[in-house]
Design an enzyme around this catalytic site. Structure first.
Site, PDB file in Angstrom:
ATOM      1  N   LYS A  65     -18.485 -10.804   3.729  1.00  0.00           N
ATOM      2  CA  LYS A  65     -19.327 -11.304   2.627  1.00  0.00           C
ATOM      3  C   LYS A  65     -19.509 -10.204   1.572  1.00  0.00           C
ATOM      4  O   LYS A  65     -19.458 -10.462   0.370  1.00  0.00           O
ATOM      5  CB  LYS A  65     -20.686 -11.773   3.155  1.00  0.00           C
ATOM      6  CG  LYS A  65     -20.605 -13.016   4.014  1.00  0.00           C
ATOM      7  CD  LYS A  65     -20.116 -14.232   3.233  1.00  0.00           C
ATOM      8  CE  LYS A  65     -19.771 -15.401   4.098  1.00  0.00           C
ATOM      9  NZ  LYS A  65     -19.046 -16.484   3.449  1.00  0.00           N
ATOM     10  N   SER A 114     -24.521 -14.360   1.924  1.00  0.00           N
ATOM     11  CA  SER A 114     -25.471 -14.419   3.037  1.00  0.00           C
ATOM     12  C   SER A 114     -26.494 -13.292   2.943  1.00  0.00           C
ATOM     13  O   SER A 114     -26.183 -12.192   2.470  1.00  0.00           O
ATOM     14  CB  SER A 114     -24.674 -14.282   4.333  1.00  0.00           C
ATOM     15  OG  SER A 114     -25.528 -14.047   5.418  1.00  0.00           O
ATOM     16  N   TYR A 157     -17.914 -10.119  10.169  1.00  0.00           N
ATOM     17  CA  TYR A 157     -18.288 -11.277   9.350  1.00  0.00           C
ATOM     18  C   TYR A 157     -19.129 -10.833   8.149  1.00  0.00           C
ATOM     19  O   TYR A 157     -18.836 -11.174   6.993  1.00  0.00           O
ATOM     20  CB  TYR A 157     -19.078 -12.308  10.184  1.00  0.00           C
ATOM     21  CG  TYR A 157     -19.786 -13.315   9.306  1.00  0.00           C
ATOM     22  CD1 TYR A 157     -19.075 -14.328   8.672  1.00  0.00           C
ATOM     23  CD2 TYR A 157     -21.158 -13.217   9.052  1.00  0.00           C
ATOM     24  CE1 TYR A 157     -19.718 -15.225   7.828  1.00  0.00           C
ATOM     25  CE2 TYR A 157     -21.801 -14.110   8.213  1.00  0.00           C
ATOM     26  CZ  TYR A 157     -21.077 -15.112   7.602  1.00  0.00           C
ATOM     27  OH  TYR A 157     -21.708 -15.986   6.748  1.00  0.00           O
TER      28      TYR A 157
HETATM   29  P1  NAD Z   1     -18.983 -24.483   8.617  1.00  0.00           P
HETATM   30  O1  NAD Z   1     -18.108 -23.800   9.598  1.00  0.00           O
HETATM   31  O2  NAD Z   1     -19.725 -25.692   9.056  1.00  0.00           O
HETATM   32  O3  NAD Z   1     -18.138 -24.864   7.318  1.00  0.00           O
HETATM   33  C1  NAD Z   1     -17.041 -24.109   6.870  1.00  0.00           C
HETATM   34  C2  NAD Z   1     -15.878 -25.065   6.687  1.00  0.00           C
HETATM   35  O4  NAD Z   1     -14.755 -24.329   6.208  1.00  0.00           O
HETATM   36  C3  NAD Z   1     -15.442 -25.746   7.992  1.00  0.00           C
HETATM   37  O5  NAD Z   1     -15.391 -27.137   7.781  1.00  0.00           O
HETATM   38  C4  NAD Z   1     -14.043 -25.166   8.269  1.00  0.00           C
HETATM   39  O6  NAD Z   1     -13.211 -26.121   8.886  1.00  0.00           O
HETATM   40  C5  NAD Z   1     -13.590 -24.776   6.873  1.00  0.00           C
HETATM   41  N1  NAD Z   1     -12.628 -23.678   6.822  1.00  0.00           N
HETATM   42  C6  NAD Z   1     -12.700 -22.475   7.429  1.00  0.00           C
HETATM   43  N2  NAD Z   1     -11.600 -21.728   7.116  1.00  0.00           N
HETATM   44  C7  NAD Z   1     -10.838 -22.484   6.293  1.00  0.00           C
HETATM   45  C8  NAD Z   1      -9.594 -22.284   5.653  1.00  0.00           C
HETATM   46  N3  NAD Z   1      -8.893 -21.158   5.811  1.00  0.00           N
HETATM   47  N4  NAD Z   1      -9.096 -23.260   4.867  1.00  0.00           N
HETATM   48  C9  NAD Z   1      -9.786 -24.420   4.706  1.00  0.00           C
HETATM   49  N5  NAD Z   1     -10.950 -24.673   5.306  1.00  0.00           N
HETATM   50  C10 NAD Z   1     -11.485 -23.717   6.090  1.00  0.00           C
HETATM   51  O7  NAD Z   1     -19.994 -23.371   8.041  1.00  0.00           O
HETATM   52  P2  NAD Z   1     -21.298 -23.556   7.146  1.00  0.00           P
HETATM   53  O8  NAD Z   1     -22.469 -23.217   7.977  1.00  0.00           O
HETATM   54  O9  NAD Z   1     -21.255 -24.817   6.402  1.00  0.00           O
HETATM   55  O10 NAD Z   1     -21.101 -22.324   6.159  1.00  0.00           O
HETATM   56  C11 NAD Z   1     -20.503 -22.476   4.877  1.00  0.00           C
HETATM   57  C12 NAD Z   1     -20.450 -21.141   4.187  1.00  0.00           C
HETATM   58  O11 NAD Z   1     -21.759 -20.598   4.082  1.00  0.00           O
HETATM   59  C13 NAD Z   1     -19.620 -20.081   4.913  1.00  0.00           C
HETATM   60  O12 NAD Z   1     -18.937 -19.315   3.940  1.00  0.00           O
HETATM   61  C14 NAD Z   1     -20.655 -19.253   5.617  1.00  0.00           C
HETATM   62  O13 NAD Z   1     -20.205 -17.945   5.836  1.00  0.00           O
HETATM   63  C15 NAD Z   1     -21.783 -19.289   4.605  1.00  0.00           C
HETATM   64  N6  NAD Z   1     -23.103 -19.056   5.204  1.00  0.00           N
HETATM   65  C16 NAD Z   1     -23.523 -19.834   6.227  1.00  0.00           C
HETATM   66  C17 NAD Z   1     -24.766 -19.600   6.802  1.00  0.00           C
HETATM   67  C18 NAD Z   1     -25.245 -20.416   7.975  1.00  0.00           C
HETATM   68  O14 NAD Z   1     -26.150 -19.982   8.665  1.00  0.00           O
HETATM   69  N7  NAD Z   1     -24.703 -21.593   8.228  1.00  0.00           N
HETATM   70  C19 NAD Z   1     -25.591 -18.583   6.295  1.00  0.00           C
HETATM   71  C20 NAD Z   1     -25.113 -17.813   5.241  1.00  0.00           C
HETATM   72  C21 NAD Z   1     -23.864 -18.052   4.688  1.00  0.00           C
HETATM   73  C1  WQD Z   2     -32.564 -16.697  14.347  1.00  0.00           C
HETATM   74  C2  WQD Z   2     -33.599 -16.030  15.224  1.00  0.00           C
HETATM   75  C3  WQD Z   2     -32.668 -14.693  16.977  1.00  0.00           C
HETATM   76  C4  WQD Z   2     -30.831 -17.946  19.212  1.00  0.00           C
HETATM   77  C5  WQD Z   2     -27.300 -15.761  11.532  1.00  0.00           C
HETATM   78  C6  WQD Z   2     -26.307 -14.785  10.963  1.00  0.00           C
HETATM   79  C7  WQD Z   2     -26.539 -14.629   9.485  1.00  0.00           C
HETATM   80  C8  WQD Z   2     -26.525 -15.980   8.788  1.00  0.00           C
HETATM   81  C9  WQD Z   2     -27.474 -16.928   9.434  1.00  0.00           C
HETATM   82  C10 WQD Z   2     -24.300 -16.472   8.068  1.00  0.00           C
HETATM   83  C11 WQD Z   2     -33.240 -14.578  15.582  1.00  0.00           C
HETATM   84  C12 WQD Z   2     -33.449 -15.857  17.557  1.00  0.00           C
HETATM   85  C13 WQD Z   2     -31.537 -17.216  18.273  1.00  0.00           C
HETATM   86  C14 WQD Z   2     -31.360 -18.033  20.538  1.00  0.00           C
HETATM   87  C15 WQD Z   2     -33.246 -16.706  19.840  1.00  0.00           C
HETATM   88  N1  WQD Z   2     -25.248 -16.612   8.886  1.00  0.00           N
HETATM   89  N2  WQD Z   2     -32.717 -16.612  18.589  1.00  0.00           N
HETATM   90  N3  WQD Z   2     -32.562 -17.425  20.794  1.00  0.00           N
HETATM   91  O1  WQD Z   2     -29.171 -14.242  13.526  1.00  0.00           O
HETATM   92  O2  WQD Z   2     -30.944 -14.761  11.793  1.00  0.00           O
HETATM   93  O3  WQD Z   2     -28.586 -15.245  11.312  1.00  0.00           O
HETATM   94  O4  WQD Z   2     -27.197 -17.001  10.847  1.00  0.00           O
HETATM   95  O5  WQD Z   2     -24.205 -15.780   7.103  1.00  0.00           O
HETATM   96  O6  WQD Z   2     -25.521 -13.820   9.003  1.00  0.00           O
HETATM   97  O7  WQD Z   2     -26.477 -13.535  11.613  1.00  0.00           O
HETATM   98  O8  WQD Z   2     -29.771 -16.648  12.952  1.00  0.00           O
HETATM   99  O9  WQD Z   2     -30.223 -18.704  14.201  1.00  0.00           O
HETATM  100  O10 WQD Z   2     -28.845 -16.889  15.293  1.00  0.00           O
HETATM  101  O11 WQD Z   2     -31.277 -16.507  14.947  1.00  0.00           O
HETATM  102  O12 WQD Z   2     -34.323 -16.178  20.146  1.00  0.00           O
HETATM  103  O13 WQD Z   2     -30.754 -18.643  21.431  1.00  0.00           O
HETATM  104  O14 WQD Z   2     -33.658 -16.733  16.476  1.00  0.00           O
HETATM  105  O15 WQD Z   2     -32.852 -13.540  17.764  1.00  0.00           O
HETATM  106  O16 WQD Z   2     -34.435 -13.856  15.620  1.00  0.00           O
HETATM  107  P1  WQD Z   2     -29.662 -15.105  12.458  1.00  0.00           P
HETATM  108  P2  WQD Z   2     -29.955 -17.257  14.384  1.00  0.00           P
END
Ligand code: NAD
Ligand code: WQD
Length: 343
Positions: free
Chosen positions: A155, A126, A151
Site C-alpha cells: 500500500k 489503508s 501487504y
Molecule cells: P476483496 O478480496 O473482497 O476484493 C478484492 C477483489 O480483487 C477480489 O474480488 C479479487 O478477486 C480481485 N482481485 C485480486 N487480484 C486481482 C487481479 N490481479 N486481477 C483482477 N482482480 C483481482 O477485498 P476488499 O476487502 O474488498 O478490499 C478491496 C481493496 O481495499 C483492496 O485493495 C484492499 O487492500 C483494500 N483495503 C481493504 C480493507 C479491508 O479491511 N477489507 C482495509 C483497507 C484497505
Molecule cells: C480488529 C481487532 C484484533 C480477530 C486489518 C488489517 C488492516 C486493514 C483492516 C487492509 C484487532 C482483534 C481480531 C480475532 C480479535 N486491512 N481480533 N480476535 O487487524 O485492525 O486490520 O484489517 O488494509 O491492514 O491489518 O483488523 O479485524 O483483524 O482486527 O481479538 O479473531 O480485533 O486483535 O484488535 P485489523 P481485524
C-alpha cells in the site's frame, strides 16, 4: 452516462461501491479475476440496483489483458482500483506473490490508462500505512511508519508509485483513500464479505461464531493500555465507505482536486474496543457470544482511529451509520449466506 472501471468489483468493498455508483447514475464495468470473489455477485448487484454492470474476467497482472480491457471499452473515464491481495498474515507467508499482484496490477493499469487517455484514478489504501500512530486520532499528515507486513508495504509503495507517476504526467488525477476497518454488509443482505476459510478479521469471526461455524472467538489481548484492555479500531460501515468513492469520482471528473494527488482517511472518527464490538453484537443479535481472551496477535497495534476532518470538509462526506446498525447488517448477511450455503 459516465463510465467507471471498478477493478476488484466483485469483491467486498468493490461490490458495494458498484451499487452506489449505479445508484448515483454511473455506468460500471467491473474487472475481476475472481481470485477472492464469485461471479454471481454480478447477479446480486443487479438485483439491488436494477442494472447489470459490465463484467470482464481478467487478471490485472496480465499486461495484454489489461490493455485489451481499455481498448474494448473506450467509454471508461475513471478507474477505482480495489483489486489486490489483502490478507496481512498470508502476505508474510507469500511476500513475492503479494508484491507481484499488488504492484504489477497497478503498473499495468497505469500504463493502460496512459495509453488510452484515462486520467482519473481512486486507489484503495489503508490505515495500515500509519502503523502505531504517535497521535490519535490520526490524520493524513501523520508519518508513514515502516510497514509491518508485505501487504502493508504494497500500500505504501503503490501510493508512492501514484505520486511519482504524476510528476511527468500532471493530467493524472489521483485520490488515495485510506480505509480504517470496513465492516458490515448491504442492508439487502444480497452482498457482503465472504472470507475464504477461517476469517482473520474480527467481525466475520464473530458472526461465524454466533452462527455455530466457529467454536469460540479468541480476543487477542486484554492487557493493552486502553480503558477495557482490548485493542481499539475505527470500524466503518461498508456502505458509508462505498459512498465516499462516489464523491471521490465526482471530485476527479469535475477536476475539483486541484492538488492532483490527494489522500483522505475514511473512518468514523470513533474508536471501539474489541469488547465493545462484542457487546454491541450481542445486543443487536440477541445472542450470547462464546469467547475467551488469549495473548496479543503479532503485528497488532494497540489503537488506531481516524481524524476524518479532511474528508468531512473537502469531500463533504461523513460516515453515518452506527456500530449497532452496522453489526446488525453483518449478522443479517451471515444468516443469509448460511441459508443459501455457498461458502
Ligand atoms: P476483496 O478480496 O473482497 O476484493 C478484492 C477483489 O480483487 C477480489 O474480488 C479479487 O478477486 C480481485 N482481485 C485480486 N487480484 C486481482 C487481479 N490481479 N486481477 C483482477 N482482480 C483481482 O477485498 P476488499 O476487502 O474488498 O478490499 C478491496 C481493496 O481495499 C483492496 O485493495 C484492499 O487492500 C483494500 N483495503 C481493504 C480493507 C479491508 O479491511 N477489507 C482495509 C483497507 C484497505
Ligand atoms: C480488529 C481487532 C484484533 C480477530 C486489518 C488489517 C488492516 C486493514 C483492516 C487492509 C484487532 C482483534 C481480531 C480475532 C480479535 N486491512 N481480533 N480476535 O487487524 O485492525 O486490520 O484489517 O488494509 O491492514 O491489518 O483488523 O479485524 O483483524 O482486527 O481479538 O479473531 O480485533 O486483535 O484488535 P485489523 P481485524
Amino acid at each position: 452516462m459516465r463510465t467507471v472501471l471498478v477493478t476488484g468489483g466483485t469483491g467486498y468493498i468493490g461490490s458495494h461501491t458498484v451499487v452506489e455508483l449505479q445508484q448515483a447514475g454511473y455506468r460500471v464495468v467491473i474487472v475481476d479475476d475472481l481470485s477472492n470473489s464469485y461471479a454471481d455477485v454480478v447477479d446480486n448487484i443487479e438485483k439491488i440496483s436494477g442494472q447489470r454492470p459490465g463484467f470482464v474476467k481478467a487478471d490485472l497482472k496480465n499486461r495484454a489483458a489489461t490493455m485489451d480491457l481499455f481498448s474494448s471499452a473506450p467509454e471508461i473515464e475513471a478507474v477505482i482500483h480495489f483489486a489486490a491481495s489483502k490478507a496481512v498474515g498470508e502476505s508474510v507467508e507469500k511476500p513475492v506473490a503479494y508484491y507481484r499482484n499488488n504492484i504489477d496490477s497497478l503498473l499495468n493499469l497505469l500504463e493502460a490508462m496512459q495509453k488510452y487517455g484515462v486520467n482519473h484514478i481512486v486507489f484503495s489504501s489503508s490505515c495500515t500505512v500509519y502503523g502505531e500512530p504517535d497521535q490519535l486520532p490520526v490524520d493524513e499528515n501523520a508519518p508513514i511508519k515502516k510497514a509491518n507486513s508485505p501487504y502493508g508495504n504494497t500500500k505504501q509503495i503503490c501510493e508512492e508509485i501514484l505520486r511519482d507517476a504524476r510528476v511527468p504526467d500532471p493530467d493524472l488525477n489521483v485520490v488515495s483513500l485510506r480505509y480504517f476497518n470496513p465492516i458490515g454488509a448491504h442492508p439487502s443482505a444480497l452482498i457482503g464479505e465472504l472470507p475464504i476459510g477461517v476469517p482473520n478479521n474480527l467481525v466475520p469471526f464473530i458472526t461465524q461464531t454466533a452462527i455455530g461455524i466457529r467454536k469460540e472467538l479468541k480476543v487477542f489481548g486484554d492487557d493493552y493500555n486502553t480503558p477495557d484492555g482490548s485493542a481499539i479500531r475505527d470500524y466503518i460501515n461498508v456502505v458509508d465507505l462505498a459512498k465516499a468513492h462516489v464523491v471521490a469520482i465526482e471530485r476527479l471528473i469535475s477536476e475539483k482536486n486541484k492538488a492532483g494527488f490527494e489522500i483522505f482517511n475514511l473512518g468514523t472518527g470513533r474508536g471501539n474496543s474489541v469488547f465493545e464490538v462484542i457487546k454491541a453484537f450481542e445486543k443487536v443479535s440477541g445472542k450470547k457470544l462464546n469467547y475467551s481472551v488469549t495473548g496479543r496477535r503479532d503485528g497488532d497495534v494497540e489503537q488506531v482511529f481516524a481524524n476524518t476532518d479532511l474528508a468531512n470538509r473537502e469531500l463533504g462526506w461523513k460516515a453515518e451509520k452506527s456500530l449497532e446498525e452496522t453489526l446488525s447488517s453483518a449478522w443479517k448477511w451471515e444468516q443469509h449466506v448460511r441459508t443459501n450455503q455457498k461458502n
